[in-house]
Design a protein around this motif. Structure first.
Motif, PDB file in Angstrom:
ATOM      1  N   LEU A  36      18.640  38.488  27.904  1.00  0.00           N
ATOM      2  CA  LEU A  36      17.357  39.158  29.108  1.00  0.00           C
ATOM      3  C   LEU A  36      17.305  39.201  30.406  1.00  0.00           C
ATOM      4  O   LEU A  36      17.684  38.518  31.282  1.00  0.00           O
ATOM      5  CB  LEU A  36      16.403  38.532  28.573  1.00  0.00           C
ATOM      6  N   LEU A  52      17.356  43.837  27.129  1.00  0.00           N
ATOM      7  CA  LEU A  52      16.824  42.340  26.056  1.00  0.00           C
ATOM      8  C   LEU A  52      18.108  43.137  25.220  1.00  0.00           C
ATOM      9  O   LEU A  52      17.778  43.534  23.866  1.00  0.00           O
ATOM     10  CB  LEU A  52      15.803  42.642  24.854  1.00  0.00           C
ATOM     11  N   ASP A 149       9.215  43.235  21.896  1.00  0.00           N
ATOM     12  CA  ASP A 149       8.899  41.896  23.649  1.00  0.00           C
ATOM     13  C   ASP A 149       9.441  42.409  24.831  1.00  0.00           C
ATOM     14  O   ASP A 149       9.134  42.208  25.739  1.00  0.00           O
ATOM     15  CB  ASP A 149      10.271  41.106  22.203  1.00  0.00           C
ATOM     16  N   MET A 153       7.043  42.280  28.314  1.00  0.00           N
ATOM     17  CA  MET A 153       8.358  41.638  29.603  1.00  0.00           C
ATOM     18  C   MET A 153       8.011  42.306  30.539  1.00  0.00           C
ATOM     19  O   MET A 153       7.696  42.511  31.746  1.00  0.00           O
ATOM     20  CB  MET A 153       9.007  41.319  28.527  1.00  0.00           C
ATOM     21  N   VAL A 198       3.360  37.616  27.643  1.00  0.00           N
ATOM     22  CA  VAL A 198       4.556  37.824  26.963  1.00  0.00           C
ATOM     23  C   VAL A 198       4.903  37.083  25.657  1.00  0.00           C
ATOM     24  O   VAL A 198       4.576  36.206  25.042  1.00  0.00           O
ATOM     25  CB  VAL A 198       5.832  36.287  27.617  1.00  0.00           C
ATOM     26  N   ASP A 230      13.668  36.547  17.778  1.00  0.00           N
ATOM     27  CA  ASP A 230      14.076  37.793  18.595  1.00  0.00           C
ATOM     28  C   ASP A 230      15.464  38.744  17.763  1.00  0.00           C
ATOM     29  O   ASP A 230      16.491  39.019  17.872  1.00  0.00           O
ATOM     30  CB  ASP A 230      14.842  37.880  19.982  1.00  0.00           C
ATOM     31  N   VAL A 279       8.846  30.309  25.483  1.00  0.00           N
ATOM     32  CA  VAL A 279       9.622  31.093  25.555  1.00  0.00           C
ATOM     33  C   VAL A 279       8.770  31.640  26.624  1.00  0.00           C
ATOM     34  O   VAL A 279       9.379  32.596  27.863  1.00  0.00           O
ATOM     35  CB  VAL A 279       9.946  31.978  24.547  1.00  0.00           C
ATOM     36  N   LYS A 282       9.795  30.499  30.294  1.00  0.00           N
ATOM     37  CA  LYS A 282      10.906  30.460  30.522  1.00  0.00           C
ATOM     38  C   LYS A 282      11.285  32.322  30.965  1.00  0.00           C
ATOM     39  O   LYS A 282      11.678  32.148  32.193  1.00  0.00           O
ATOM     40  CB  LYS A 282      12.580  30.633  29.413  1.00  0.00           C
ATOM     41  N   VAL A 283      10.542  32.868  30.241  1.00  0.00           N
ATOM     42  CA  VAL A 283      10.291  34.132  30.733  1.00  0.00           C
ATOM     43  C   VAL A 283       9.784  34.159  31.993  1.00  0.00           C
ATOM     44  O   VAL A 283      10.350  35.355  32.512  1.00  0.00           O
ATOM     45  CB  VAL A 283      10.149  35.042  29.580  1.00  0.00           C
ATOM     46  N   THR A 284       8.416  33.490  32.143  1.00  0.00           N
ATOM     47  CA  THR A 284       7.653  34.230  33.331  1.00  0.00           C
ATOM     48  C   THR A 284       8.674  33.175  34.460  1.00  0.00           C
ATOM     49  O   THR A 284       8.731  34.070  35.660  1.00  0.00           O
ATOM     50  CB  THR A 284       6.722  33.293  33.179  1.00  0.00           C
TER      51      THR A 284
END
Length: 327
Positions: A36, A52, A149, A153, A198, A230, A279, A282-284
């Protein structure tokens, strides 16, 4: 007619046979996301480019002053618009929304706008008169799976990155006017984002029926269900069902959408929600790290911090005016 990207029977058998041996074509584990990458425009606030894997989405946030809705006099407006052009994949047609695009648009709407990720009350300028209209334009440029996704995001990141122009209210009573200051006069202010949604999509495969066509399969085999996080485009075209879960760092589930006729055990669904929360965290963290890096490149010699001090009194005056309007 748009071309059909459905894999051949040989590709279908090969991919599903690999899944029975716990192998994905790109060597990822079942619970592993693709790489990502999040980058922000260096010249404009609210423009984000999310990649992504090979899927690419660009989101642009804009704002303008408009009339308040009569039924929501203390709220501003927030709109999300999605566009998937044939440049992303030949299955999409210009000017015509496919069923897949409609589903993506609805889920992003539920994930972000209906979950109240953006505080619309903070967008009110003059109660019952003027408010901010914030618009998120989502453009899908390349489709290799995971559009939902990546789009969710990208919108969340763009809202955090965006800065609306500073305003001042001139006059009193019915003669009040809203003056929008350009960036050269006053430092723009961030939006009030309450949480960062997310979306994580889980693809389900019935391994017992790997060699059967969808029309012939018996879906009552939940104990032999493989769950992929994903999925790539090829995996999406072969899956027997999927579930999109939107979560945030507060461990809140914003929305759940499940499609397909495959029966999935409740334990599997619960484990998916737990994985979605992990997830989301982690993405945040990645989004906030990228935001700090972007701010560091812009805020040379702390000029933004010095300029914000000039806006403090104006913000206090606006809050006092809103309280008077409510009374």
């Amino acid at each position: 007619m748009a071309p059909n990207l459905k894999p051949s029977a040989l590709e279908n058998a090969f991919v599903l046979k690999a899944l029975t041996e716990n192998v994905r074509l790109d060597n990822r584990s079942f619970s592993q996301m693709r790489n990502l990458d999040i980058s922000f425009s260096s010249t404009e606030y609210g423009v984000v480019d999310v990649r992504l894997g090979r899927t690419r989405v660009i989101v642009r946030i804009s704002a303008e002053v408009t009339q308040c809705r009569s039924d929501r006099p203390y709220d501003g407006l927030f709109l999300i618009s999605t566009e998937i052009s044939p440049m992303a994949a030949p299955t999409f047609e210009a000017g015509r929304k496919s069923e897949e695009e409609l589903v993506i648009s609805r889920i992003i709407e539920k994930s972000i706008r209906q979950s109240q990720a953006l505080d619309t009350e903070s967008l009110c300028i003059l109660a019952g008169e003027k408010c901010w209209l914030v618009r998120a334009d989502v453009h899908f440029l390349d489709h290799d799976g995971g559009l939902l996704d990546a789009g969710c995001m990208a919108v969340s990141a763009a809202l955090l990155h965006y800065r609306r122009p500073e305003i001042s209210i001139v006059g009193t009573g019915n003669k009040r006017e809203v003056v929008v200051h350009p960036v050269t006069e006053k430092v723009p202010v961030p939006l009030s984002v309450l949480h960062v949604p997310v979306c994580v999509t889980f693809s389900f495969f019935n391994m017992k029926l790997a060699d059967n066509d969808d029309e012939e399969m018996d879906t009552d085999a939940p104990d032999q269900t493989a769950v992929l996080v994903d999925a790539s485009l090829q995996e999406e075209l072969l899956r027997h069902g999927f579930m999109a879960v939107t979560a945030n760092t507060n461990k809140e589930i914003c929305q759940i959408y499940k499609a397909g006729q495959l029966v999935v055990e409740i334990e599997t669904l619960l484990s998916c929600t737990e994985a979605a929360v992990a997830v989301a965290e982690k993405v945040t963290k990645l989004i906030k790290r990228r935001l700090k890096e972007d701010e560091a490149t812009r805020n040379v010699d702390n000029i933004f911090e010095e300029a914000r001090a000039e806006n403090t009194r104006l913000v206090a005056d606006e809050e006092a005016i809103r309280e008077m309007d409510k009374e």
